[in-house]
Scaffold this motif. Structure first.
Motif, mmCIF file in Angstrom:
data_model
loop_
_atom_site.group_PDB
_atom_site.id
_atom_site.type_symbol
_atom_site.label_atom_id
_atom_site.label_comp_id
_atom_site.label_asym_id
_atom_site.label_seq_id
_atom_site.Cartn_x
_atom_site.Cartn_y
_atom_site.Cartn_z
ATOM 1 N N GLU A 1 0.812 -1.214 0.000
ATOM 2 C CA GLU A 1 0.000 0.000 0.000
ATOM 3 C C GLU A 1 0.847 1.267 0.000
ATOM 4 O OE1 GLU A 1 -2.776 -0.093 3.187
ATOM 5 O OE2 GLU A 1 -3.905 -1.802 2.390
ATOM 6 N N ALA B 1 -9.249 1.931 -10.187
ATOM 7 C CA ALA B 1 -8.107 2.685 -9.649
ATOM 8 C C ALA B 1 -7.377 3.404 -10.777
ATOM 9 C CB ALA B 1 -7.149 1.749 -8.915
ATOM 10 N N GLU C 1 -4.880 -0.748 -11.174
ATOM 11 C CA GLU C 1 -6.048 -1.516 -10.749
ATOM 12 C C GLU C 1 -5.653 -2.937 -10.371
ATOM 13 O OE1 GLU C 1 -9.624 -3.334 -13.289
ATOM 14 O OE2 GLU C 1 -9.744 -1.134 -13.115
ATOM 15 N N THR D 1 -3.386 -2.784 -7.012
ATOM 16 C CA THR D 1 -4.078 -2.400 -5.776
ATOM 17 C C THR D 1 -5.292 -3.277 -5.495
ATOM 18 O OG1 THR D 1 -5.477 -0.774 -6.932
ATOM 19 C CG2 THR D 1 -3.358 0.000 -6.054
ATOM 20 N N GLN E 1 -8.162 -2.647 -6.625
ATOM 21 C CA GLN E 1 -9.305 -1.742 -6.541
ATOM 22 C C GLN E 1 -9.821 -1.446 -7.957
ATOM 23 O OE1 GLN E 1 -8.059 1.734 -4.405
ATOM 24 N NE2 GLN E 1 -7.385 0.579 -2.604
ATOM 25 N N GLU E 2 -11.040 -1.853 -8.218
ATOM 26 C CA GLU E 2 -11.617 -1.621 -9.534
ATOM 27 C C GLU E 2 -11.761 -0.119 -9.793
ATOM 28 O OE1 GLU E 2 -15.544 -2.961 -12.155
ATOM 29 O OE2 GLU E 2 -15.244 -3.709 -10.094
#
Length: 633
Positions: A368, A485, A477, A480, A482-483
């Motif tokens: 992160e 991103a 994306e 991470t 995360q859709e």
């Protein structure tokens, strides 16, 4: 192979800051071209990429005035020249490396791989510095330069780790290039130039100096100032090379310049700094035709006020007819640079900042906290699925030790089976390592790196066919999880260009922007770190953040953190840094500082704190001007 330098006409030009050394080189190039020499036979080496830009602009203007064309004159840095030499197919076979330098975040993985040596981190870092400096000074010419045992073993481990990823660390580039050319006469002929000129000779490493000498076949001209030896781009600049040049070239012409053509304020400041006991005395005086004027001092109550004050001053100068590109704002760090650019743009003044040395930061052990580096590594993989350096990094993200033990075992396996890293990773993915050893746990971490390799292959497949922003966002994306991103701003800034945003082009672009930063605008204020003023020729120089804590650093004022002997060295280094800046302003020298800030902010910025007082319920502290302001103001 011993180079025959008896037929080379050698010239050394020495002088203080602002005394016209660069102008002498420009005039010599124009003289060569006017005499019928082909521009392609001329090589100019500058200390930094931005200095190359400045030299090229000045050379083209002078060439146009002289009625000659200098477009094909090669103006580059020794580092770029070394990588060009090492890109030869024969050089790649000889070295086992690709001409690929490690970026800052990639060096973190190398450091983790070196920790398997068992040395304590501080001891390891000091040993690496010793190796790096020794490489730049060609210490390995002596086969006995390393002590047997620990020193020799750690050096072997370092070379093995670099060989595994087919990569090069910056201090090694010049060393490899020189040694390759020395052993390959044909390579010297392929890369040589009739005329080689080197600016700021004291700011490049010994290996770079020797590389420049190997390039020349007819004339070799160097220019330098031993009092301005500051590290700006090459690691371990070698000031002794100025004198060794004269020893190596018997009968070389020696030209000494003493008249400083900076503005009166800059010339006066440089002269006062030369009077410092820590500085070496040289012949130096203000030229008769210099622009008169006192140093302008801008004092602002708070840091944020300083940015606005500098922007207003620059806007007024531009309104008065000064070309924005003739204004340089020197800053103490990247934070100051970014805020300064924002303030200048808000004041309608075009401005660009020279990219901070390591703008891609983060903790590679925490996914992160290292997304930009992770995305850049992924881009390298998409651009070249055989990139061993990218795979090594990819397999280390998110692990507390960057999977260094696993990679050490993988390297041993690769060596034993005469395979490369990518081939070994394929074996780790399909379980061949466990089968070969007869024990799934024998190769520690094989399953982890195998899984990482498989995930990398899946990422490459998912990103196939994408380009530009779409590719960068897709990588962000996938990394991470995360859709939707989007890629971090620094990644987009480093990668995207006006043309060709394919994966390969963006991978090459971001590495160039990281490792060879330059400002590509000829009509914008240049915002650069203090030491990057080297090689520039501004009409107006604004030195911002000129306070204690920035220069000198905060530790300088605390004997518990910096002993007296180190304080003396720090003072001498900073005196050289300020001297190298002061004499650069040809028309106006401006010093900018802030006087107060909150105690909390001062702590975060590591400022040297003066008095502390309560103001509107908030603890504020006085910030003193730099110790060097008396010489400049």
């Amino acid at each position: 192979m011993i180079q025959d330098i008896s037929n080379i006409k050698a010239t050394r030009i020495v002088g203080g800051v602002g005394c016209g050394k660069t102008q002498q080189l420009i005039e010599r190039v124009c003289s060569l071209l006017s005499g019928g020499e082909k521009a392609g036979n001329v090589l100019v080496l500058c200390a930094t990429p931005q200095a190359c830009e400045s030299f090229t602009l000045r050379l083209n203007a002078a060439a146009e005035e002289a009625g000659v064309n200098a477009d094909e004159v090669t103006v580059t840095t020794p580092r770029a020249l070394a990588l060009e030499v090492l890109s030869d197919a024969e050089a790649v076979r000889w070295s086992g490396r690709e001409p690929r330098l490690l970026a800052g975040y990639e060096e973190l993985f190398l450091l983790e791989d070196m920790k398997v040596s068992g040395l304590r981190p501080k001891r390891l870092r000091e040993m690496l510095k010793f190796f790096y400096r020794s490489w730049t000074e060609l210490a390995d010419d002596d086969p006995n330069w390393l002590l047997p045992g620990e020193e020799s073993n750690v050096h072997t481990l370092l070379k093995d780790n670099l060989a595994l990823t087919h990569s090069i660390v910056e201090p090694e580039a010049g060393n490899l290039a020189v040694n390759y050319l020395r052993g390959h006469a044909g390579a010297v002929a392929a890369h040589s130039f009739a005329h080689v000129l080197v600016d700021d000779y004291q700011r490049i490493s010994k290996a770079s100096q020797l590389l420049a000498g190997l390039m020349a076949t007819e004339t070799l001209t160097i220019a330098g100032d031993r009092t301005a030896c500051v590290q700006v781009y090459d690691s371990y600049p070698y000031v002794a090379g100025l004198d060794e040049f004269m020893d190596a070239h018997e009968g070389a012409e020696d030209i000494e310049l003493s008249a400083c053509h900076a503005c009166a304020a800059g010339a006066s400041g440089a002269a006062k700094l030369l009077a410092d006991p820590a500085m070496q005395s040289i012949a130096f005086h203000a030229a008769e035709d210099i622009v008169a004027g006192q140093t302008v001092v801008l004092e602002s109550p708070l840091p944020e006020d300083e940015f606005g004050a500098v922007a207003r001053f620059a806007a007024e100068a531009v309104s008065a007819g000064t070309n924005p590109a003739s204004i340089v704002v020197a800053t103490p760090n990247g934070v100051w640079s970014r805020n300064m650019v924002k303030a200048l743009l808000a004041a309608k003044v075009p401005a660009q900042a020279l990219t901070d040395r390591q703008p891609v930061r983060g903790d590679i052990r925490d996914n992160e906290r290292c997304v930009p580096a992770h995305v850049l590594t992924a881009l390298d993989l998409v651009a070249d699925p055989e990139n061993a350096l990218a795979w090594r990094c990819w397999c280390g993200y998110g692990d507390w030790l960057a999977n260094s033990s696993a990679l050490a075992n993988l390297r041993a396996y690769a060596d034993e089976h005469d395979k490369g890293l990518v081939e070994a990773l394929r074996d780790a993915q399909n379980g061949a390592l466990a089968a070969n050893e007869g024990d799934a746990d024998h190769i520690v971490g094989a399953q982890r790196v195998g899984a990482a390799y498989e995930a990398g292959l899946a990422l490459i497949e998912s990103a196939a066919g994408l380009e530009g922003t779409a590719l960068l966002n897709k990588l962000a994306e996938l990394i991470t999880g995360q859709e939707g991103a989007t890629a971090p701003g620094i990644v987009s800034t480093l990668c995207l260009g006006e043309q060709d945003n394919s994966a390969a082009a963006m991978a090459e672009r971001f590495r160039n922007r990281l490792l060879a930063p330059r400002i590509d605008s000829a009509s914008a204020v240049q915002v650069v770190p203090y030491d990057q003023v080297a090689g520039l020729s501004p009409k107006v120089l604004i030195i911002s953040g000129f306070v204690n804590g920035f220069i000198p650093c905060r530790e300088y004022f605390d004997s518990a953190e910096m002993p007296l002997d180190k304080q003396e060295k720090e003072h001498a280094k900073d005196a050289r840094r300020v001297y190298a800046m002061a004499g650069k302003a040809s028309e106006q020298l401006v010093i900018s500082r802030f006087t107060t800030t909150s105690l909390e902010t001062a702590g975060v910025m590591k400022r040297h704190i003066g008095r502390i007082r309560l103001q509107d319920g908030k603890r504020m502290c006085a910030i003193e001007p730099s110790d060097f302001i008396e010489q400049l103001a």
